[in-house]
Design an enzyme around this catalytic site. Structure first.
Site, mmCIF file in Angstrom:
data_model
loop_
_atom_site.group_PDB
_atom_site.id
_atom_site.type_symbol
_atom_site.label_atom_id
_atom_site.label_comp_id
_atom_site.label_asym_id
_atom_site.label_seq_id
_atom_site.Cartn_x
_atom_site.Cartn_y
_atom_site.Cartn_z
ATOM 1 N N ASP A 263 51.818 -55.601 70.909
ATOM 2 C CA ASP A 263 51.513 -55.585 72.341
ATOM 3 C C ASP A 263 51.746 -54.149 72.808
ATOM 4 O O ASP A 263 52.886 -53.706 72.937
ATOM 5 C CB ASP A 263 52.433 -56.552 73.096
ATOM 6 C CG ASP A 263 52.278 -56.449 74.619
ATOM 7 O OD1 ASP A 263 51.436 -55.662 75.088
ATOM 8 O OD2 ASP A 263 53.018 -57.160 75.338
ATOM 9 N N LYS B 187 47.760 -50.423 82.798
ATOM 10 C CA LYS B 187 48.804 -49.398 82.795
ATOM 11 C C LYS B 187 48.254 -48.060 82.315
ATOM 12 O O LYS B 187 48.381 -47.067 83.002
ATOM 13 C CB LYS B 187 49.987 -49.852 81.958
ATOM 14 C CG LYS B 187 50.825 -50.877 82.737
ATOM 15 C CD LYS B 187 51.360 -51.987 81.917
ATOM 16 C CE LYS B 187 51.957 -53.054 82.842
ATOM 17 N NZ LYS B 187 52.201 -54.301 82.142
ATOM 18 N N TRP C 143 58.913 -58.809 77.926
ATOM 19 C CA TRP C 143 57.552 -59.151 77.496
ATOM 20 C C TRP C 143 57.573 -59.722 76.089
ATOM 21 O O TRP C 143 56.873 -60.707 75.813
ATOM 22 C CB TRP C 143 56.622 -57.943 77.603
ATOM 23 C CG TRP C 143 56.409 -57.502 79.023
ATOM 24 C CD1 TRP C 143 56.766 -56.303 79.576
ATOM 25 C CD2 TRP C 143 55.802 -58.262 80.089
ATOM 26 N NE1 TRP C 143 56.424 -56.276 80.906
ATOM 27 C CE2 TRP C 143 55.832 -57.454 81.248
ATOM 28 C CE3 TRP C 143 55.244 -59.538 80.172
ATOM 29 C CZ2 TRP C 143 55.321 -57.875 82.478
ATOM 30 C CZ3 TRP C 143 54.733 -59.967 81.400
ATOM 31 C CH2 TRP C 143 54.772 -59.138 82.530
HETATM 32 C C1 LIG Z 1 52.479 -55.550 81.922
HETATM 33 C C2 LIG Z 1 52.754 -56.023 80.546
HETATM 34 C C3 LIG Z 1 52.356 -57.294 80.097
HETATM 35 C C4 LIG Z 1 51.685 -58.293 81.002
HETATM 36 O O1 LIG Z 1 50.349 -57.969 81.128
HETATM 37 P P1 LIG Z 1 49.323 -58.894 81.942
HETATM 38 O O2 LIG Z 1 48.046 -58.177 81.666
HETATM 39 O O3 LIG Z 1 49.758 -58.864 83.367
HETATM 40 O O4 LIG Z 1 49.373 -60.259 81.377
HETATM 41 C C5 LIG Z 1 52.616 -57.627 78.781
HETATM 42 N N1 LIG Z 1 53.230 -56.783 77.947
HETATM 43 C C6 LIG Z 1 53.649 -55.557 78.349
HETATM 44 C C7 LIG Z 1 54.338 -54.660 77.387
HETATM 45 C C8 LIG Z 1 53.417 -55.156 79.663
HETATM 46 O O5 LIG Z 1 53.827 -53.942 80.058
#
Ligand SMILES: *Cc1c(COP(=O)(O)O)cnc(C)c1O
Length: 362
Positions: A172, A196, A103
């Site tokens: 993030d 999540k 990511w």
């Molecule tokens: C799942 C995830 C993403 C992607 O998220 P989307 O909402 O599907 O764009 C980005 N960063 C991390 C750390 C993730 O776990």
């Protein structure tokens, strides 16, 4: 009703049952309004009350300082990967990225479309199995971006990265937001796709310092400027109303459970049980370096792809879903976010023990 099973999905992921029940009750009528939560106008009184309560809960549960804006955006964390550099990576600056998994790799790749990046650290040399301790920051970067929890590789920053004072830190936090106490004030921005740890897919929570919002580029499409959403309380256009509502219910559940310190302790205990088993196991071993282990995504292997596959299929039959690891790590991954019950972790440890006994010679 169909029996619910242990859902180890990495995202969208398990939600608290009490939250799902409450949402279910409000599908036909939100409170006594006579109109379901999915059917209310985002401009109406009933939804505005939901919105205000959700925002207040984000601030209370997350300890969000007054000079930060709470935004509910769309496009997922992946949209933030480009929206951030689009707004803040100016031609006279560099953006620093701490690359600890796929990511963060993607975030850095997107930034390169808009300017110059500097990979200030990377753990790619060991398939992202650890959090680096050596850094090479730029002189005056536009911002420093990191991924607090690496969903795929099962690693997590144990605390804040040691960034020089005065730099704008952007996180993030998609897969560990509100899973432990967090110091928002040390960040210029924190963002997370909700699916999540916070709610359903479809909404991205963004916490952003007002001063950063104002600094964003002004020549971008309206929807891609943060100030548009800040000025309009995330209602410049139709926001994802149901997802925002559900995030509010999840935050209420966190608050009732004692807030972030209580949930942090519970997450420590849950992951601790799994790692304690894996550390002494003769069959399974964790893939992440000990001091970098994630409390959210526990990755492990047997070292034999056939045995891994046998385990995953036996686990599925026994009512443990979603344990197959991501293809870039292989093996298994148990995602045990906030809402994953401790009883499910206990059940998994028992199942691992039994599988180990049945598949190792005495
Ligand atoms: C799942 C995830 C993403 C992607 O998220 P989307 O909402 O599907 O764009 C980005 N960063 C991390 C750390 C993730 O776990």
């Amino acid at each position: 009703m169909t029996q619910r099973i242990w859902n180890f999905s990495a995202g969208p992921a398990v939600l608290p049952e009490s939250v799902l029940e409450e949402a279910g009750r409000n599908l036909l009528s939100l409170g006594n309004s006579g109109i379901g939560i999915l059917e209310h106008s985002h401009r109406g009184k009933a939804f505005l009350a939901v919105y205000e309560e959700t925002e207040a809960l984000v601030r209370e549960v997350g300890g969000v300082p007054a000079d930060y804006k709470v935004l509910f955006l769309q496009g997922g964390a992946s949209t933030q990967f480009f929206q951030i550099p689009m707004n803040f990576l100016t031609s006279d600056r560099t953006a620093d990225y701490l690359v600890t998994g796929s990511w963060s790799e993607k975030a850095e790749e997107e930034a390169r479309r808009f300017g110059i990046t500097n990979v200030a650290c990377s753990s790619q040399d060991k398939n992202y199995s650890y959090i680096p301790s050596q850094f090479s920051f730029s002189e005056k970067p536009a911002y420093v971006h990191y991924t607090s929890n690496n969903t795929i590789f099962g690693t997590q920053w144990p605390g804040l990265p040691p960034v020089p004072a005065g730099l704008d830190l952007i996180c993030d936090a998609s897969s560990d937001i509100f899973s432990r106490p967090i110091d928002v004030s040390k960040h210029a921005m924190i963002y997370a796709g909700a699916q999540k740890n916070l709610g359903p897919s479809g909404v991205t929570l963004v916490l952003m310092r007002n001063e950063l919002i104002e600094r964003g580029a002004k020549n971008l499409p309206t929807m891609l400027q943060y100030r548009t959403h800040a000025k309009n309380d995330s209602m410049y256009n139709t926001p994802p109303t149901f997802a925002i509502y559900l995030v509010g219910l999840v935050l209420k559940w966190i608050k009732q459970g004692g807030g972030l310190s209580a949930i942090g302790e519970r997450n420590q205990r849950k992951a601790g049980k799994l790692y304690a088993f894996l550390d002494q196991s003769k069959l399974f071993k964790p893939t992440a370096a000990k001091e970098s282990r994630s409390l959210m995504n526990v990755t492990f292997v047997t070292g034999d792809a056939d045995v891994d596959a046998k385990f995953c299929s036996a686990a599925t039959k026994a009512g443990f879903d979603g344990l197959k690891g991501h293809r870039s790590v292989g093996g298994m991954r148990a995602s045990i976010y906030n809402a994953f019950p401790e009883a499910g972790v206990d059940a998994l440890v028992d199942f691992l023990k039994k599988f180990e006994a049945d598949n190792t010679k005495a």
